[in-house]
Write a protein that holds these residues in place. Structure first.
Motif, PDB file in Angstrom:
ATOM      1  N   ASP A  56      -2.934 -12.231  -5.414  1.00  0.00           N
ATOM      2  CA  ASP A  56      -3.607 -12.488  -4.143  1.00  0.00           C
ATOM      3  C   ASP A  56      -3.077 -11.519  -3.109  1.00  0.00           C
ATOM      4  N   VAL A  57      -3.831 -11.346  -2.037  1.00  0.00           N
ATOM      5  CA  VAL A  57      -3.520 -10.339  -1.023  1.00  0.00           C
ATOM      6  C   VAL A  57      -3.597 -10.980   0.356  1.00  0.00           C
ATOM      7  N   VAL A  58      -2.619 -10.658   1.196  1.00  0.00           N
ATOM      8  CA  VAL A  58      -2.629 -11.089   2.591  1.00  0.00           C
ATOM      9  C   VAL A  58      -2.644  -9.833   3.462  1.00  0.00           C
ATOM     10  N   VAL A  59      -3.567  -9.791   4.408  1.00  0.00           N
ATOM     11  CA  VAL A  59      -3.616  -8.688   5.369  1.00  0.00           C
ATOM     12  C   VAL A  59      -2.916  -9.154   6.638  1.00  0.00           C
ATOM     13  N   ALA A  60      -1.862  -8.463   7.012  1.00  0.00           N
ATOM     14  CA  ALA A  60      -1.081  -8.870   8.185  1.00  0.00           C
ATOM     15  C   ALA A  60      -0.377  -7.655   8.760  1.00  0.00           C
ATOM     16  N   ASP A  61      -0.029  -7.767  10.032  1.00  0.00           N
ATOM     17  CA  ASP A  61       0.664  -6.692  10.733  1.00  0.00           C
ATOM     18  C   ASP A  61       2.160  -7.020  10.762  1.00  0.00           C
ATOM     19  N   LEU A  62       2.968  -6.203  10.100  1.00  0.00           N
ATOM     20  CA  LEU A  62       4.402  -6.449  10.062  1.00  0.00           C
ATOM     21  C   LEU A  62       5.068  -6.329  11.426  1.00  0.00           C
ATOM     22  N   ALA A  63       4.383  -5.693  12.363  1.00  0.00           N
ATOM     23  CA  ALA A  63       4.979  -5.495  13.684  1.00  0.00           C
ATOM     24  C   ALA A  63       4.891  -6.732  14.566  1.00  0.00           C
ATOM     25  N   ASN A  64       4.106  -7.747  14.162  1.00  0.00           N
ATOM     26  CA  ASN A  64       4.036  -8.966  14.955  1.00  0.00           C
ATOM     27  C   ASN A  64       3.947 -10.167  14.024  1.00  0.00           C
ATOM     28  N   ASP A  65       3.829 -11.353  14.590  1.00  0.00           N
ATOM     29  CA  ASP A  65       3.880 -12.580  13.801  1.00  0.00           C
ATOM     30  C   ASP A  65       2.544 -12.970  13.173  1.00  0.00           C
ATOM     31  N   ALA A 112       0.809  -1.215   0.000  1.00  0.00           N
ATOM     32  CA  ALA A 112       0.000   0.000   0.000  1.00  0.00           C
ATOM     33  C   ALA A 112       0.842   1.264   0.000  1.00  0.00           C
ATOM     34  N   THR A 113       2.162   1.150   0.114  1.00  0.00           N
ATOM     35  CA  THR A 113       3.017   2.331   0.022  1.00  0.00           C
ATOM     36  C   THR A 113       3.054   2.807  -1.426  1.00  0.00           C
ATOM     37  N   PRO A 114       3.443   4.051  -1.670  1.00  0.00           N
ATOM     38  CA  PRO A 114       3.531   4.520  -3.063  1.00  0.00           C
ATOM     39  C   PRO A 114       4.470   3.671  -3.916  1.00  0.00           C
ATOM     40  N   VAL A 115       5.609   3.273  -3.363  1.00  0.00           N
ATOM     41  CA  VAL A 115       6.525   2.416  -4.118  1.00  0.00           C
ATOM     42  C   VAL A 115       5.911   1.032  -4.312  1.00  0.00           C
ATOM     43  N   LEU A 131       5.196  -0.882  -7.786  1.00  0.00           N
ATOM     44  CA  LEU A 131       5.775  -2.207  -8.010  1.00  0.00           C
ATOM     45  C   LEU A 131       4.702  -3.211  -8.420  1.00  0.00           C
ATOM     46  N   LEU A 132       3.537  -3.161  -7.783  1.00  0.00           N
ATOM     47  CA  LEU A 132       2.434  -4.033  -8.183  1.00  0.00           C
ATOM     48  C   LEU A 132       2.056  -3.791  -9.643  1.00  0.00           C
ATOM     49  N   SER A 133       1.938  -2.535 -10.021  1.00  0.00           N
ATOM     50  CA  SER A 133       1.552  -2.201 -11.399  1.00  0.00           C
ATOM     51  C   SER A 133       2.586  -2.708 -12.396  1.00  0.00           C
ATOM     52  N   TYR A 134       3.866  -2.591 -12.038  1.00  0.00           N
ATOM     53  CA  TYR A 134       4.919  -3.037 -12.941  1.00  0.00           C
ATOM     54  C   TYR A 134       4.950  -4.559 -13.041  1.00  0.00           C
ATOM     55  N   ALA A 152       0.461  -9.486  -2.594  1.00  0.00           N
ATOM     56  CA  ALA A 152       0.574  -8.217  -1.883  1.00  0.00           C
ATOM     57  C   ALA A 152       0.335  -8.441  -0.397  1.00  0.00           C
ATOM     58  N   LEU A 153       1.183  -7.841   0.415  1.00  0.00           N
ATOM     59  CA  LEU A 153       0.949  -7.801   1.850  1.00  0.00           C
ATOM     60  C   LEU A 153       0.563  -6.374   2.199  1.00  0.00           C
ATOM     61  N   VAL A 154      -0.602  -6.211   2.812  1.00  0.00           N
ATOM     62  CA  VAL A 154      -1.058  -4.896   3.256  1.00  0.00           C
ATOM     63  C   VAL A 154      -1.402  -4.981   4.734  1.00  0.00           C
ATOM     64  N   SER A 155      -1.390  -3.826   5.397  1.00  0.00           N
ATOM     65  CA  SER A 155      -1.572  -3.830   6.847  1.00  0.00           C
ATOM     66  C   SER A 155      -3.005  -3.611   7.287  1.00  0.00           C
ATOM     67  N   SER A 156      -3.900  -3.287   6.334  1.00  0.00           N
ATOM     68  CA  SER A 156      -5.300  -3.062   6.727  1.00  0.00           C
ATOM     69  C   SER A 156      -6.237  -3.643   5.681  1.00  0.00           C
ATOM     70  N   PRO A 157      -7.389  -4.169   6.111  1.00  0.00           N
ATOM     71  CA  PRO A 157      -8.361  -4.730   5.156  1.00  0.00           C
ATOM     72  C   PRO A 157      -8.805  -3.716   4.118  1.00  0.00           C
ATOM     73  N   GLY A 158      -8.804  -2.442   4.465  1.00  0.00           N
ATOM     74  CA  GLY A 158      -9.247  -1.425   3.531  1.00  0.00           C
ATOM     75  C   GLY A 158      -8.342  -1.264   2.324  1.00  0.00           C
ATOM     76  N   ALA A 159      -7.107  -1.750   2.433  1.00  0.00           N
ATOM     77  CA  ALA A 159      -6.148  -1.623   1.328  1.00  0.00           C
ATOM     78  C   ALA A 159      -6.192  -2.828   0.388  1.00  0.00           C
ATOM     79  N   GLU A 160      -6.982  -3.849   0.731  1.00  0.00           N
ATOM     80  CA  GLU A 160      -6.979  -5.081  -0.058  1.00  0.00           C
ATOM     81  C   GLU A 160      -7.495  -4.865  -1.474  1.00  0.00           C
ATOM     82  N   SER A 161      -8.630  -4.177  -1.608  1.00  0.00           N
ATOM     83  CA  SER A 161      -9.192  -3.999  -2.948  1.00  0.00           C
ATOM     84  C   SER A 161      -8.268  -3.171  -3.821  1.00  0.00           C
ATOM     85  N   GLY A 162      -7.610  -2.165  -3.244  1.00  0.00           N
ATOM     86  CA  GLY A 162      -6.679  -1.347  -4.002  1.00  0.00           C
ATOM     87  C   GLY A 162      -5.508  -2.154  -4.518  1.00  0.00           C
TER      88      GLY A 162
END
Length: 246
Positions: A52-61, A14-17, A21-24, A34-44
């Protein structure tokens, strides 16, 4: 379970880079997760090209094992901006290390890390006032870079200055910790370089500073030919191949 295609994980997508990268990568032979930190970023992330998309918190396991399952490469685009550089935890320092902790040591993925000019031996590429403001981030990214090297994880580290929203040029200056380049780089060029690191054997286990040739502060660069997917090369676990045209 073995899989046929080369699977690339983009974290945080979900970062600008990460978005660039996804588009490329969507136009390459790779399977993109794609790994995103919030469910709201999944569709984007899906609309940007993720298979495929995984929603997970990078700060924990939690959720990270699913993110790295069957992954051949990790492109890490985690950033910390604004107050995140001054107070609180830094995902840029812990996120990639937590991802690597979730992988099987016997089957380590290739890692391409977006870092920052100013880390390690590129200190002189960042002016002192900005270094002071970013000292926590620089320390965190330095620890992440060191961890990659000490673990023996196959990797390429790309340090940049400011990332902009310019057009892709594929005209970049590359240095390697000597006469350090500084300057801006379009995120589309950075996305291209991160993908090209997977198919440029000479980039393996090396750390580079990169900037747009138009914005670069030095001409004493490393003679380096980045070989991206546009050359027809595709990364494989066993090396590199040219896809059949069928």
């Amino acid at each position: 379970m073995p899989h046929e295609s080369y699977r690339v994980l983009v974290a945080d997508a979900a970062t600008p880079v990460g978005t660039a990268l996804l588009s490329y990568l969507a136009d390459t032979e790779y399977t993109v997760r794609a790994l995103v930190s919030s469910p709201g970023a999944e569709s984007g992330a899906r609309s940007d090209g993720a298979d495929d998309v995984v929603v997970a918190d990078l700060a924990n396991d939690e959720g990270l094992a699913a993110a790295v399952a069957d992954v051949d490469a990790i492109c890490c685009t985690v950033t910390d901006g604004a107050l995140g550089r001054v107070v609180g935890s830094l995902d840029a320092g812990s996120g990639l290390q937590n991802l690597l902790d979730a992988t099987d040591d016997a089957d380590r993925p290739y890692v391409v890390l977006h870092s920052t000019i100013g880390v390690g031996d590129s200190t002189r590429g960042m002016v002192l006032p900005i270094r002071l403001y970013n000292h926590r981030l620089l320390r965190a990214l330095d620890a992440t870079e060191r961890s990659l090297r000490e673990r023996g994880v196959p990797h390429t580290i790309l340090r940049t200055g400011t990332v902009t929203d310019g057009a892709r040029t594929r005209d970049v200056v590359t240095t390697e910790g000597t006469d350090v380049v500084s300057g801006r780089i379009p995120r589309r060029d950075l996305a291209w370089l991160m993908a090209a690191a997977l198919t440029t054997p000479e980039a393996r286990n090396r750390t580079f500073e990169v900037a747009s040739a138009r914005a670069a502060t030095t001409t004493d660069s490393v003679s380096f030919a980045w070989a991206g997917p546009e050359t027809g090369l595709v990364a494989r676990r066993s090396g590199y191949s040219i896809p059949s045209q069928g």
